[in-house]
Design a protein around this motif. Structure first.
Motif, short mmCIF file in Angstrom:
data_model
loop_
_atom_site.label_atom_id
_atom_site.label_comp_id
_atom_site.label_asym_id
_atom_site.label_seq_id
_atom_site.Cartn_x
_atom_site.Cartn_y
_atom_site.Cartn_z
N HIS A 23 0.84 -1.20 0.00
CA HIS A 23 0.00 0.00 0.00
C HIS A 23 0.88 1.26 0.00
CE1 HIS A 23 -3.66 2.28 0.58
NE2 HIS A 23 -3.07 2.95 1.55
N GLU A 24 1.97 1.24 0.79
CA GLU A 24 2.88 2.38 0.81
C GLU A 24 3.55 2.56 -0.55
OE1 GLU A 24 5.35 1.26 4.16
OE2 GLU A 24 4.44 2.83 5.39
N LEU A 25 3.92 1.45 -1.19
CA LEU A 25 4.55 1.54 -2.51
C LEU A 25 3.62 2.15 -3.54
CD1 LEU A 25 6.54 -1.79 -3.06
CD2 LEU A 25 7.42 0.46 -2.48
N ALA A 26 2.34 1.82 -3.43
CA ALA A 26 1.37 2.33 -4.41
C ALA A 26 1.27 3.85 -4.37
CB ALA A 26 0.00 1.70 -4.16
N SER A 27 1.60 4.45 -3.22
CA SER A 27 1.48 5.90 -3.11
C SER A 27 2.74 6.64 -3.58
CB SER A 27 1.15 6.29 -1.66
OG SER A 27 2.25 6.00 -0.83
N ILE A 28 3.74 5.91 -4.03
CA ILE A 28 4.97 6.55 -4.54
C ILE A 28 4.84 6.75 -6.04
CG2 ILE A 28 7.46 6.30 -4.85
CD1 ILE A 28 7.53 4.72 -2.25
N ARG A 29 5.09 7.97 -6.49
CA ARG A 29 4.95 8.31 -7.91
C ARG A 29 5.95 7.57 -8.78
NH1 ARG A 29 5.46 14.42 -9.01
NH2 ARG A 29 5.87 13.59 -11.06
N THR A 30 5.47 7.20 -9.96
CA THR A 30 6.37 6.59 -10.94
C THR A 30 6.36 7.36 -12.25
OG1 THR A 30 4.62 5.12 -11.74
CG2 THR A 30 6.07 4.26 -10.01
N GLY A 31 5.64 8.48 -12.30
CA GLY A 31 5.54 9.24 -13.54
C GLY A 31 4.29 8.89 -14.31
N LYS A 32 3.57 7.83 -13.86
CA LYS A 32 2.31 7.44 -14.49
C LYS A 32 1.18 7.76 -13.53
CE LYS A 32 4.46 3.70 -17.02
NZ LYS A 32 4.91 2.35 -16.85
N ALA A 33 0.04 8.13 -14.09
CA ALA A 33 -1.12 8.46 -13.27
C ALA A 33 -1.73 7.20 -12.65
CB ALA A 33 -2.17 9.18 -14.11
N THR A 34 -1.93 7.23 -11.35
CA THR A 34 -2.63 6.15 -10.66
C THR A 34 -3.38 6.78 -9.48
OG1 THR A 34 -2.38 4.15 -9.34
CG2 THR A 34 -0.48 5.60 -9.43
#
Length: 186
Positions: A23-34
């Motif tokens: 869940h914490e990883l999901a909140s880190i930006r990767t440059g793609k919209a999520t």
């Protein structure tokens, strides 16, 4: 109580640690919209801090754009401010009751910061797993002191605790590597 019972009591806590890390990883930006990017955003609404999802619908318009459809028109300004002030490097723009959020491409420096953050979250999760392992070993030793299990069971219990720890630490290491690859992908 047996060693197996102790393991069955502790293992779900280890699984929860993995889920929390994901869940914490999901909140880190990767440059793609999520939509997960906005999970931690809290909006000052009706005198209290509310999660963004309780103020409006969050959606993905395209690979580089998120939208928030605010339910109460009076909350648009507060929602826009909350997104801007969340420390995510996002600049929302309101259009009526809709807010558009363009996800800017990450700079090399920002990517490296996010990789560091990913590794920090990973290390925190590993520490939590080690604490669960310690609890498991403590429980097994307690069973041995109470003469409910023998010395062989004690050794097997400690080995099982180590095996369990290595299994879940490997999952975290794999998740870190996967997220790092996502972040550094241009």
């Amino acid at each position: 109580m047996t060693v197996r019972d102790v393991i069955q009591k502790i293992e779900p806590r280890m699984k929860k640690t993995i889920e929390a890390f994901q869940h914490e990883l999901a909140s880190i930006r990767t440059g793609k919209a999520t939509t997960a990017l906005l999970d931690r955003v809290k909006v000052e609404a009706y005198g209290s801090q509310m999660p963004l999802k309780q103020v409006g619908n969050v959606g993905v318009l395209d690979v580089h754009t998120l939208t928030v459809q605010v339910w109460d028109k009076s909350m648009v300004g507060a929602t826009e401010r909350a997104i801007r002030d969340a420390g995510l490097g996002l600049n929302p723009s309101a259009d009526g009751q809709n807010i558009r959020i363009s996800i800017p491409p990450l700079t090399e420096e920002r990517r490296k910061e996010f990789v560091k953050l990913t590794k920090k979250f990973g290390e925190d999760a590993k520490v939590s797993l080690r604490n669960h392992r310690r609890d498991l070993i403590h429980e097994v030793e307690k069973l041995e002191k109470e003469k409910l299990i023998g010395e062989d069971e004690l050794k097997r219990g400690k080995k099982d605790a180590d095996d369990l720890l290595h299994k879940y630490e490997k999952q975290i290491t794999d998740l870190i590597a996967q997220k790092e690859k996502e972040i550094m992908e241009v």
